[in-house]
Design an enzyme around this catalytic site. Structure first.
Site, PDB file in Angstrom:
ATOM      1  N   TYR A 204       6.803 -58.952  56.209  1.00 26.00           N
ATOM      2  CA  TYR A 204       5.946 -60.093  56.482  1.00 26.00           C
ATOM      3  C   TYR A 204       4.877 -59.711  57.509  1.00 26.00           C
ATOM      4  CZ  TYR A 204       7.188 -64.398  54.051  1.00 26.00           C
ATOM      5  OH  TYR A 204       7.330 -65.391  53.121  1.00 26.00           O
ATOM      6  N   GLU A 211      -3.416 -58.766  55.277  1.00 26.43           N
ATOM      7  CA  GLU A 211      -4.179 -59.859  54.671  1.00 26.43           C
ATOM      8  C   GLU A 211      -5.253 -60.362  55.628  1.00 26.43           C
ATOM      9  OE1 GLU A 211      -1.788 -63.076  53.013  1.00 26.43           O
ATOM     10  OE2 GLU A 211      -0.323 -61.643  52.253  1.00 26.43           O
TER      11      GLU A 211
END
Lengths: 278, 310
Positions: A204, A211
């Site tokens: 994550y 991102e």
């Protein structure tokens, strides 16, 4: 219709009351009460129909069909993500980080866009996962895949692309094989369960950093381009500025990340403690 | 009687329990809990009967007006209640006032002040009649809402959690700014005169109808019996359960026909979805309450919120 027990479309019937028979011919027919039912009793009608022998087996057939479809879906997308990881690692070793995107573009786009099906699956009740959890995840993935990487080639050679596709592909390989096994074999091995609920602890942070980083890097290119922008004046008095929308997307990550991480930590606790007692 | 107050995890909230006389009401109990805990004023307390282990369904909430003995099954000397803290509470009128004040103030800001200069649009703007009427219509709407909050509505719950203030204000103020931005934009394109008149005319009729619906709802509500619920009747309530939401939605439709912005239509759809959710719950509740048994009237067949759809 209250005497009918609940029939699970996903798992076959749990009660089979005798169907009503026409007194004259002995053929199965609708009980007269049914004809006076309101449309809201359609589910009761369905349950009644599924309880009759010919349609009862159809319920079992539908349940098997669902399993076959979901197995095919999960394993197909698994293969897609496996390709992404394979091509990414190959490109890293042969050409370096700047060549990764070109090697993975096709399988990445296919595998990631296929995930839209999962929203449909949730909506029609084929799977149990809530649409509210899958929608933000798929949204951000599609935004990165099409809205940033495909739309702005200048971002493709950045090193964050490598960390992005590796984080995503490892996560998805584990996830799709987990569901693929559950649908096809009825269970998933405990080590796979452990992987599914533990690798996010690392992936994550790495995935989300990639991102956010890539969106940030794309911003100057987005601002300079008119792509996806709608300007005033127009008949519908509407405007859309992709640059500000992207900044808004970045802002959403701020509360979004702790929320998702907490959610996954909770899921982990539930899933791993359940397997211990099972 | 002795009342034991426990939390949902079983811990005793009030050490040693509370002694009350046998005819005490739930309200008396709440006052006593407040006296012992300072922090938990009555509107913050949610008291329920303990759930039987293994049973499903919702726990029974204690109603402030009823007597404690009504909740005792057999043993009138002892009662155990489960306590939940609802968090800081505000009056509904407070909540509504702040959420409506935003749009009421924000829209005229976009209309009167040169906001757009700071957003990159230099030069003067032409103001079309439709934009002026839109501002009046919008402000009338939210002013009406504030007036109704203080003078018309009768609330079933007196209070609402404080967190709702932030959530609701975010909703109203953001949408208010979003719509105001486009309606007052320097590059705004007005619709035809006829369309504007139809839109505002229809909207005004719906606003007045909506006000009348609120008056009717107010007159329905008296504290006696059925948890304050009556079968709504009169005017549009004869054919649709939540006629007040119906008129609200159609009023916004009229506004959007006149002003024609995507932002306005998005707001209409979102608001309609939210209200439909509420309407379905209310309709279901009324049907359950008025089931035609034990002398209660039966809830008639009616549209829920938006004939002819639902």
């Amino acid at each position: 219709m209250r005497h009918l027990k609940h029939i699970n479309l996903l798992g076959g019937s749990s009660a089979s009351p005798k169907p009503h028979e026409c007194k004259r011919t002995g053929h199965p027919s609708f009980p007269p009460e049914l004809l006076l039912c309101k449309p809201s009793d359609l589910t009761s009608l369905l349950q009644f129909l599924l309880a009759t022998p010919p349609l009862g087996t159809m319920a079992g057939f539908l349940s098997a069909l669902r399993r076959i479809y979901l197995s095919l879906y999960n394993w197909t997308v698994f293969v897609g993500w496996f390709q992404v990881l394979y091509f990414a690692v190959k490109a890293l070793r042969e050409g370096g980080p700047t060549t990764v995107y070109d090697s993975v573009e096709r399988p990445l786009q296919l595998a990631q866009t296929a995930a839209v099906m999962e929203i449909l699956h949730g909506l029609v009740g084929l799977v149990r996962s809530p649409v509210s959890a899958t929608l933000p995840q798929i949204g951000s993935r599609l935004f990165l895949t099409w809205g940033i990487l495909w739309s702005y080639p200048e971002t493709r050679t950045h090193v964050l692309v490598s960390s992005l596709v590796i984080s995503w592909s490892i996560t998805e390989i584990i996830r799709y094989s987990f569901f693929g096994m559950k649908e096809a074999l009825g269970f998933a091995p405990s080590w796979l369960l452990w992987l599914r609920y533990s690798t996010f602890l690392i992936l994550y942070p790495t995935g989300i950093t990639s991102e956010v980083g890539l969106i940030y890097i794309a911003l100057p290119y987005i601002k300079a381009s008119e792509k996806y922008c709608i300007r005033m004046p127009n008949k519908w008095n509407f405007s859309f500025d992709y640059y500000y929308a992207s900044i808004l997307a970045l802002a959403i990550y701020v509360p979004g990340i702790p929320h998702m991480y907490q959610y996954m930590l909770g899921q982990r606790k539930k899933a791993l403690s359940k397997s211990k007692t099972a | 009687m002795k009342v034991t107050v426990v939390s949902r995890s079983g811990r005793e909230v009030i050490k040693g329990g509370i002694e009350l006389h046998d005819e005490a009401t739930v309200s008396d109990l709440q006052e006593a809990i407040h006296a012992r805990t300072k922090k938990y004023y009555p509107s913050r307390q949610r008291l329920t009967l303990p759930m039987q282990a293994g049973t499903q369904g919702k726990p029974i909430v204690l109603s402030p007006n009823k007597k404690l003995v009504d909740y005792c099954d057999g043993n009138v000397k002892n009662l155990t209640v489960v306590f939940k803290d609802l968090g800081v509470q505000v009056l509904y009128s407070t909540l509504f006032f702040w959420e409506y004040l935003g749009p009421l103030v924000i829209f005229p800001i976009f209309y009167y002040f040169s906001v757009y200069k700071y957003l990159g649009y230099e030069g003067d703007r032409v103001v079309y009649p439709v934009q002026t009427y839109a501002m009046y219509c919008w402000c009338l709407h939210y002013f009406k809402r504030i007036m109704e909050t203080f003078f018309v509505h009768r609330f079933s719950h007196a209070t609402s959690p404080l967190s709702n203030v932030f959530r609701n204000c975010a909703y109203y103020w953001t949408f208010g700014a979003y719509i105001a931005y486009y309606v007052n934009h320097p590059l705004y394109t007005p619709v035809s005169d006829l369309q504007m008149k139809i839109g505002f005319g229809f909207g005004l009729i719906c606003q007045v109808s909506n006000f009348y619906c609120h008056i009717l709802l107010r007159n329905l509500r008296s504290p006696a019996g059925n948890g304050g619920y009556q079968i709504p009747h009169g005017f549009l309530f004869n054919i649709v359960t939540c006629a007040n939401y119906t008129t609200e939605i159609y009023q916004w439709l009229g506004f959007n026909i006149a002003t024609q912005t995507i932002a306005g239509y998005v707001f209409l759809v979102v608001a309609a979805l939210i209200m439909t959710n509420w309407a379905l719950a209310k309709h279901r509740r009324l049907k359950k309450l008025f089931d035609g048994k034990e002398g209660r009237p039966r809830y008639p067949r009616r549209w829920v919120i938006l004939p002819p759809f639902i």
